[in-house]
Design an enzyme around this catalytic site. Sequence first.
Site, PDB file in Angstrom:
ATOM      1  N   GLN A  98      -1.240  -7.578  -1.811  1.00  0.00           N
ATOM      2  CA  GLN A  98      -1.316  -7.575  -0.991  1.00  0.00           C
ATOM      3  C   GLN A  98      -3.377  -6.821  -1.005  1.00  0.00           C
ATOM      4  O   GLN A  98      -3.698  -6.515  -2.220  1.00  0.00           O
ATOM      5  CB  GLN A  98      -0.849  -5.146  -0.969  1.00  0.00           C
ATOM      6  N   ARG A 144      -5.396  -4.276   1.234  1.00  0.00           N
ATOM      7  CA  ARG A 144      -6.242  -3.081   2.482  1.00  0.00           C
ATOM      8  C   ARG A 144      -7.474  -2.576   2.326  1.00  0.00           C
ATOM      9  O   ARG A 144      -8.042  -2.485   1.106  1.00  0.00           O
ATOM     10  CB  ARG A 144      -5.134  -1.563   2.922  1.00  0.00           C
ATOM     11  N   ARG A 151       9.234  -5.423   2.245  1.00  0.00           N
ATOM     12  CA  ARG A 151       8.271  -4.026   2.552  1.00  0.00           C
ATOM     13  C   ARG A 151       7.916  -4.189   3.808  1.00  0.00           C
ATOM     14  O   ARG A 151       7.719  -4.942   4.905  1.00  0.00           O
ATOM     15  CB  ARG A 151       6.934  -4.428   1.789  1.00  0.00           C
ATOM     16  N   GLU A 192      -3.407  -5.205  -4.018  1.00  0.00           N
ATOM     17  CA  GLU A 192      -2.094  -5.528  -5.122  1.00  0.00           C
ATOM     18  C   GLU A 192      -2.417  -6.560  -5.466  1.00  0.00           C
ATOM     19  O   GLU A 192      -2.622  -7.624  -4.730  1.00  0.00           O
ATOM     20  CB  GLU A 192      -1.192  -4.435  -4.437  1.00  0.00           C
ATOM     21  N   THR A 252      10.059   0.266  -0.501  1.00  0.00           N
ATOM     22  CA  THR A 252       9.818  -1.209  -0.363  1.00  0.00           C
ATOM     23  C   THR A 252      11.001  -1.319  -1.151  1.00  0.00           C
ATOM     24  O   THR A 252      11.222  -0.119  -1.992  1.00  0.00           O
ATOM     25  CB  THR A 252       8.749  -1.231  -1.289  1.00  0.00           C
ATOM     26  N   GLY A 261       2.362   3.486   1.705  1.00  0.00           N
ATOM     27  CA  GLY A 261       3.415   4.991   1.361  1.00  0.00           C
ATOM     28  C   GLY A 261       3.718   5.520   2.156  1.00  0.00           C
ATOM     29  O   GLY A 261       5.293   5.842   1.700  1.00  0.00           O
ATOM     30  N   LYS A 296      -0.037  -4.594   6.678  1.00  0.00           N
ATOM     31  CA  LYS A 296       0.295  -5.485   5.730  1.00  0.00           C
ATOM     32  C   LYS A 296       1.063  -6.737   5.938  1.00  0.00           C
ATOM     33  O   LYS A 296      -0.117  -7.277   5.200  1.00  0.00           O
ATOM     34  CB  LYS A 296       1.620  -5.017   5.300  1.00  0.00           C
ATOM     35  N   HIS A 303     -29.805  30.782   5.633  1.00  0.00           N
ATOM     36  CA  HIS A 303     -29.583  32.025   6.693  1.00  0.00           C
ATOM     37  C   HIS A 303     -27.987  32.726   6.003  1.00  0.00           C
ATOM     38  O   HIS A 303     -28.464  33.537   6.318  1.00  0.00           O
ATOM     39  CB  HIS A 303     -28.707  31.039   7.810  1.00  0.00           C
TER      40      HIS A 303
END
Length: 894
Positions: A307, A309, A115, A295, A134, A130, A22, A845
């Site tokens: 943020q 990611r 955070r 975010e 935070t 998560g 982060k 099969h």
Amino acid sequence: MIGYVLGFGQIDKSSLPLVGGKGANLGEMTRAGFPVPSGFCVTTAAYRAFIEQSSEMPGFFGQLANVKANRLDEIAELGSSIRGHLLTMPIPAPVRSAIVDSWRRSGADKAYAVRSSATAEDLPTASFAGQQDTYLNVRGEEQLLQAIRKCWASLFTDRAISYRAKNNFDHRAVLLSVVVQQMVFPEVSGIMFTADPVSGRRGTVSIDASFGLGEALVSGLVSADLYQVRAGAITGKKVARKKIAIFALPEGGTETQSLPPDMQERQALDDGQIVRLAALGAAIENHYGAEQDIEWCYADGRFFVVQSRPITSLYPLPHVPAEPGEYPHLLLSFGHQQMMTDAMKPMALSVWRTMFPFGKPSLRAESKLAYAAGGRMYVDITKLFSLKPARKLFPKALGIIDERMSSGVAEFVARDSFLRNLPAAPGLRKGIVQFLAPIAARLVRRLLFTRTERMAGEMGAKIEAWTKSCEMKLSGVSGPERIVRVQEQAGALLRFFFRQLLPYPLPGLIASRLVHALANKWLGDPDSLHVLNKSLPGNVTSEMGLMIGDLADTARRYPQVAELIRSGDPARFRERLQQVEGGDAFGREWDRFMRLYGMRCPGEIDITRPRWREDASALLPSIDSHMRTMRPGEHREKFAQGAQEAEAAARGLVARLRAQRFGLIKAKLMFRLLHVFRNAMALREHPKYAMMQQFALIREALLAEASKLTGDGVLKREDDVFYLTLDELLALAEGKLTADLETLLDRRKRDYERFCTLKPPRLMTSEGEIVTGRREQHDAPEGALLGTPVSAGIVEGPARVVLRPEDAKLNKGEILIAPFTDPGWTPLFHSAVGLVMEVGGLMTHGAVVAREYGIPAVVGIDGATGKIKDGDYIRLDGTRGYVLILKPSQPGGN
């Protein structure tokens, strides 16, 4: 010395070991000029200093190393003890001083978001999002220091411990930084994905937006507006009713407030803001070179990014070259068609791409219509649909392979957006006719005129001659010449398969459809085919299963041999047989089996997998299961009984038709079709059998070349050859490989490990959209798991989930639940009373063998191996196509 605090301006993506995922992302975006609220990171060095002052943490880490991800009570107790301990510890004076100094420089009067940022968080291949805590609207020195201490302690929440244990992360190695960022008090906030997270389609920006702080949305407290933007235009908009929002309090902290009625159904962002935000997301994606989960918030007329990611849930895109018009290509999973959806190493994919006979500039080249994606092969079927008949016929043909794949193709090719942009394909119709015409001619001749009892001998002779020819071509050569011949052999294999072998079993498939249709039309009996499928004569895979039963019967006579098999240790098995009573007698049968079938194994289309003759670990449990679940000779008796039932059903069908009007004509036609069906359908497995003989020769050649390269010091390990392509291996043998070999192999091995964790889609587009298709509604009880019925009958019993045949321990009366099956799984079919698979269709099969063995089967139940647990008592309805869990297994049960 590493500092305890770094400002965002001092951080970039290379700072991850110091500030976690982060923190590194926030620093990277700050330095790239994106609108990130200012702040600083308390580094992992500060966390180390905090942890190392504890005399109890070494003991805690020792306990963490032994904890299992599913031991939730144990995790809860241990995590609570660690967090309680850490929250009582003081922050070391040098660390505290560095934090307070940075806080004052940033603005002691401001509010902050605090955070956690773990070193294993927000990585390109894994997201710990998560997992830690935070804290928002933090004000004052003591609140700040306490929030930082809580973030450090949150590295040991129950979910964080369990996640690390499940994914094999070393608890000591995962360090924590803390991000301290000036608070923005937003009017609107939310999450933005630069690719559609549901469909996977790249280039579609998906935005969730709601009023107030984003924590209400992230925690699931509110419904958010959903906006979708593509190429700068809004393509979708759903405005939600937003009853509450989270806002900051002046004294610190947050509170949840009800929104006034006039705001609840108001669009959170106007259209202009939506387009501006999407453009910001596209810029961030472009900077990172990968799709992002962002975010964001909006305050005082500006967007801020708090943020970003990587989106780790997206299935990797194949590298499809761009063409004029930029239409999406439709790609079909080869693994689903072949009933083997596991990831394959680069050499296996390269061999198949060389084998694929279409879209090839030369015999030795890899097909330009076959792509590697996520360790699987996908075939580009797009241009086929420039022919109108293909839009109806191809989905119908797929229906016998996989129902969902069939419906997905039908749905996709009916889209106006697809058909509008689909270019013409000059010469395609002519090429298809030239390819299919000789096959069709042989098919018609064998369907109507050929003495089908001779077909097995003819086919066997062709396979034997072809195998000997290939063996001669690959013998006596080495180095570049050997690799060139491997490429030539692979390039010619499927051409031989389609042109020489496929016309033998195809009449059986056509005859089966005609028998079903005519029996239903003339007699109102659509179910007779289920009995007629039993114990087809000369099916090479069924014969393999019967021989395994013979091996089990022989082993029963010699207790020491049986014990050697039950030990489950395949190492030196053949050698150890010589040391036990009865080993010679069993060994002779074992050697005969290996001569005929030793080139097979589970997942056999992956040429990099060891064959049974190299590693018997997947075969011994099957023999053991057979000994435990069947009495001596029972497998032969059942097969003979099935053949008698099928013959009786055929005679009865013909007799009933003979009694009808125009009965002689109907009976004669049905007799011919039944004769073709029973003899030709039995040859369905022969082409695959022949292919595996070729694979054994190619694998042997590749390993011989690898041994030579290892001896010369070019490769460190022989199996490193499987992480190269055929072209790369040729360049290596010629001394022309320009890539750094060690770096290339390390990257390929990491990629393969990651690909093994992915679930491949049946169909996807070149833009990453996953096309799922729809399943027809079934007459099934509420709560049933729906699939495709492929072998009639109803059975109840305990479920046995088997992910790999070598781990199978089937007991009498159990129903086999598997992700897929191929001929390498056949040994288990004698022991099972029913079959459930996640993929497959009527002619794949597992379905064919289940019908031959007369056991009910349902395929195409997505996630069956997870939804059904070992020991669940279930009802399997192979007639209507569902599985119902009647009684869940008890915790700790079998």
